[in-house]
Design a protein around this motif. Structure first.
Motif, PDB file in Angstrom:
ATOM      1  N   ILE A   1       0.797  -1.249   0.005  1.00  0.00           N
ATOM      2  CA  ILE A   1       0.012  -0.096  -0.068  1.00  0.00           C
ATOM      3  C   ILE A   1       0.929   1.273   0.038  1.00  0.00           C
ATOM      4  O   ILE A   1       0.358   2.336  -0.698  1.00  0.00           O
ATOM      5  CB  ILE A   1      -1.127   0.052   1.317  1.00  0.00           C
ATOM      6  N   ALA A   2       1.929   1.318   0.565  1.00  0.00           N
ATOM      7  CA  ALA A   2       2.909   2.524   0.622  1.00  0.00           C
ATOM      8  C   ALA A   2       3.465   2.370  -0.734  1.00  0.00           C
ATOM      9  O   ALA A   2       3.428   3.574  -1.109  1.00  0.00           O
ATOM     10  CB  ALA A   2       4.010   2.140   1.647  1.00  0.00           C
ATOM     11  N   ASN A   3       3.645   1.327  -1.446  1.00  0.00           N
ATOM     12  CA  ASN A   3       4.109   1.421  -2.702  1.00  0.00           C
ATOM     13  C   ASN A   3       3.094   1.795  -3.804  1.00  0.00           C
ATOM     14  O   ASN A   3       3.615   2.386  -4.806  1.00  0.00           O
ATOM     15  CB  ASN A   3       4.711   0.098  -3.123  1.00  0.00           C
ATOM     16  N   MET A   4       2.118   2.023  -3.463  1.00  0.00           N
ATOM     17  CA  MET A   4       0.826   2.647  -4.131  1.00  0.00           C
ATOM     18  C   MET A   4       1.027   4.207  -4.275  1.00  0.00           C
ATOM     19  O   MET A   4       0.196   4.938  -5.155  1.00  0.00           O
ATOM     20  CB  MET A   4      -0.386   2.064  -3.665  1.00  0.00           C
ATOM     21  N   PHE A   5       1.647   4.584  -3.018  1.00  0.00           N
ATOM     22  CA  PHE A   5       2.016   6.073  -3.204  1.00  0.00           C
ATOM     23  C   PHE A   5       3.450   6.319  -4.028  1.00  0.00           C
ATOM     24  O   PHE A   5       3.484   7.066  -4.705  1.00  0.00           O
ATOM     25  CB  PHE A   5       2.087   6.504  -1.543  1.00  0.00           C
ATOM     26  N   PHE A   6       4.510   5.615  -3.386  1.00  0.00           N
ATOM     27  CA  PHE A   6       5.936   5.914  -3.884  1.00  0.00           C
ATOM     28  C   PHE A   6       5.869   5.745  -5.420  1.00  0.00           C
ATOM     29  O   PHE A   6       6.683   6.757  -6.038  1.00  0.00           O
ATOM     30  CB  PHE A   6       7.046   4.936  -3.002  1.00  0.00           C
ATOM     31  N   ILE A   7       5.704   4.674  -5.561  1.00  0.00           N
ATOM     32  CA  ILE A   7       5.859   4.292  -7.411  1.00  0.00           C
ATOM     33  C   ILE A   7       4.979   5.351  -8.078  1.00  0.00           C
ATOM     34  O   ILE A   7       5.570   6.105  -9.016  1.00  0.00           O
ATOM     35  CB  ILE A   7       5.575   2.847  -7.610  1.00  0.00           C
ATOM     36  N   PRO A   8       3.652   5.519  -8.081  1.00  0.00           N
ATOM     37  CA  PRO A   8       2.999   6.431  -9.034  1.00  0.00           C
ATOM     38  C   PRO A   8       3.473   7.833  -8.771  1.00  0.00           C
ATOM     39  O   PRO A   8       3.417   8.576  -9.544  1.00  0.00           O
ATOM     40  CB  PRO A   8       1.470   6.332  -8.556  1.00  0.00           C
ATOM     41  N   CYS A   9       3.946   8.079  -7.474  1.00  0.00           N
ATOM     42  CA  CYS A   9       4.307   9.618  -7.367  1.00  0.00           C
ATOM     43  C   CYS A   9       5.728   9.878  -8.014  1.00  0.00           C
ATOM     44  O   CYS A   9       6.013  10.952  -8.694  1.00  0.00           O
ATOM     45  CB  CYS A   9       4.602   9.924  -5.837  1.00  0.00           C
ATOM     46  N   GLY A  10       6.609   8.811  -8.234  1.00  0.00           N
ATOM     47  CA  GLY A  10       7.865   8.898  -8.913  1.00  0.00           C
ATOM     48  C   GLY A  10       7.466   8.879 -10.509  1.00  0.00           C
ATOM     49  O   GLY A  10       7.982   9.400 -11.168  1.00  0.00           O
ATOM     50  N   MET A  11       6.507   8.226 -10.817  1.00  0.00           N
ATOM     51  CA  MET A  11       5.955   8.208 -12.076  1.00  0.00           C
ATOM     52  C   MET A  11       5.466   9.592 -12.692  1.00  0.00           C
ATOM     53  O   MET A  11       5.964  10.077 -13.727  1.00  0.00           O
ATOM     54  CB  MET A  11       5.003   7.119 -12.396  1.00  0.00           C
ATOM     55  N   LEU A  12       4.764  10.209 -11.887  1.00  0.00           N
ATOM     56  CA  LEU A  12       4.298  11.687 -12.146  1.00  0.00           C
ATOM     57  C   LEU A  12       5.618  12.506 -12.004  1.00  0.00           C
ATOM     58  O   LEU A  12       5.533  13.630 -12.955  1.00  0.00           O
ATOM     59  CB  LEU A  12       3.498  12.116 -11.111  1.00  0.00           C
ATOM     60  N   GLU A  13       6.336  12.242 -11.483  1.00  0.00           N
ATOM     61  CA  GLU A  13       7.743  13.053 -11.490  1.00  0.00           C
ATOM     62  C   GLU A  13       8.681  12.600 -12.465  1.00  0.00           C
ATOM     63  O   GLU A  13       9.678  13.521 -12.840  1.00  0.00           O
ATOM     64  CB  GLU A  13       8.405  13.094 -10.297  1.00  0.00           C
ATOM     65  N   GLY A  14       8.500  11.612 -13.481  1.00  0.00           N
ATOM     66  CA  GLY A  14       9.314  11.407 -14.762  1.00  0.00           C
ATOM     67  C   GLY A  14      10.075  10.068 -14.605  1.00  0.00           C
ATOM     68  O   GLY A  14      10.794   9.955 -15.217  1.00  0.00           O
ATOM     69  N   ALA A  15       9.582   9.214 -13.590  1.00  0.00           N
ATOM     70  CA  ALA A  15      10.504   8.122 -13.509  1.00  0.00           C
ATOM     71  C   ALA A  15      10.314   7.145 -14.530  1.00  0.00           C
ATOM     72  O   ALA A  15       9.158   6.981 -15.120  1.00  0.00           O
ATOM     73  CB  ALA A  15       9.895   7.388 -11.914  1.00  0.00           C
ATOM     74  N   ASP A  16      11.269   6.482 -15.067  1.00  0.00           N
ATOM     75  CA  ASP A  16      11.398   5.744 -15.990  1.00  0.00           C
ATOM     76  C   ASP A  16      10.731   4.267 -15.577  1.00  0.00           C
ATOM     77  O   ASP A  16      11.107   3.094 -15.623  1.00  0.00           O
ATOM     78  CB  ASP A  16      12.572   5.378 -16.766  1.00  0.00           C
TER      79      ASP A  16
END
Length: 263
Positions: free
Chosen positions: A211-226
């Motif tokens: 559930i924490a990763n449902m925050f961390f990964i989408p947040c990184g994706m919005l900031e341009g993570a590959d």
């Protein structure tokens, strides 16, 4: 400090499990809102752990343990909110439904349906918080947070599948032990501390909480993570979720019910 006994905790978990399934069947609107709120609360804790843990790069660059400590100290606010305010968290329900199931109060189908619905609601809540309260608010746009969240997201989908699975076991073992400690406490302050200590430990150790990763990964994706949505799901959420189920349902719910439930 007076605490409830392990047997008392199991009896409390039995009642909680029954109440959760009753709420799901009798008041779906309230149930759905509580699942969304839990995702929001965990994302809130994740945001605070990012801001505090990565906000002192000059100091933590040469003291990596300090960064882990700061992130770990901040993140548990999410679980504290879930426990104190009664929200529906997937990883907590992994353990809390086990005593009721083991005493044949519900079927395995009931458990799986609950987990699935709570999981989806948590995902919705986390995504809402990420987009509205973090990305739109610009919290992760400036440095060092931009680079930090991009690196976190990319690292989470780059680990071997088995590594994520094992780290998922560790994360929810700690989270559900925290819930058990909270159930053993008789005061609000003790409940909060019980939630805080094991969760701080899992974050500092780098375990994987779905559930924490449902925050961390989408947040990184919005900031341009590959990172693609498929990578997020296949390379992280699936193994982390399965590991969370083992760590919470088996290592806490089933084990402690077997050990402490009065025959």
């Amino acid at each position: 400090m007076a605490t409830n006994t392990p047997a008392d905790v199991i009896n409390s978990a039995l009642k909680i499990g029954k109440n959760k399934l009753d709420l799901q069947s009798k008041s779906y609107g309230r149930f759905a809102l509580l699942t969304i709120l839990a995702g929001i609360y965990i994302a809130f804790g994740g945001t605070l752990s990012l801001i505090l843990g990565y906000g002192f790069p000059e100091i933590t660059a040469s003291n990596p343990g300090l960064q882990k400590l700061l992130s770990g100290a901040a993140f548990p606010v999410g679980l504290i909110l879930v426990v104190v305010l009664g929200a529906e968290l997937f990883t907590g329900n992994n353990a809390l439904l086990m005593p009721y199931w083991m005493t044949r109060g519900c079927s395995l189908k009931d458990v799986i349906v609950n987990w699935t619905m709570v999981y989806l609601g948590n995902f919705v809540g986390a995504l809402l918080f990420v987009y509205v309260m973090v990305y739109t608010a610009g919290l992760t746009a400036p440095e060092p947070y931009h680079t930090a969240i991009v690196n976190i997201a990319q690292a989470k989908v780059s680990m071997p599948w088995l590594t994520v699975f094992v780290k998922g076991i560790g994360a929810n073992w700690c989270v559900c032990l925290a819930i058990w400690l909270a159930l053993s406490a008789k005061s609000g302050g003790a409940k909060m501390f019980g939630c805080w200590l094991p969760v701080m430990a899992f974050v500092a150790l780098g375990y994987e909480h779905s559930i924490a990763n449902m925050f961390f990964i989408p947040c990184g994706m919005l900031e341009g993570a590959d990172v693609t949505p498929a990578q997020m799901v296949v390379d992280n959420l699936i193994p982390a979720t399965l590991g969370n189920i083992v760590g919470g349902a088996l290592f806490v719910g089933c084990v402690h019910t077997y050990l402490h439930l009065k025959k």
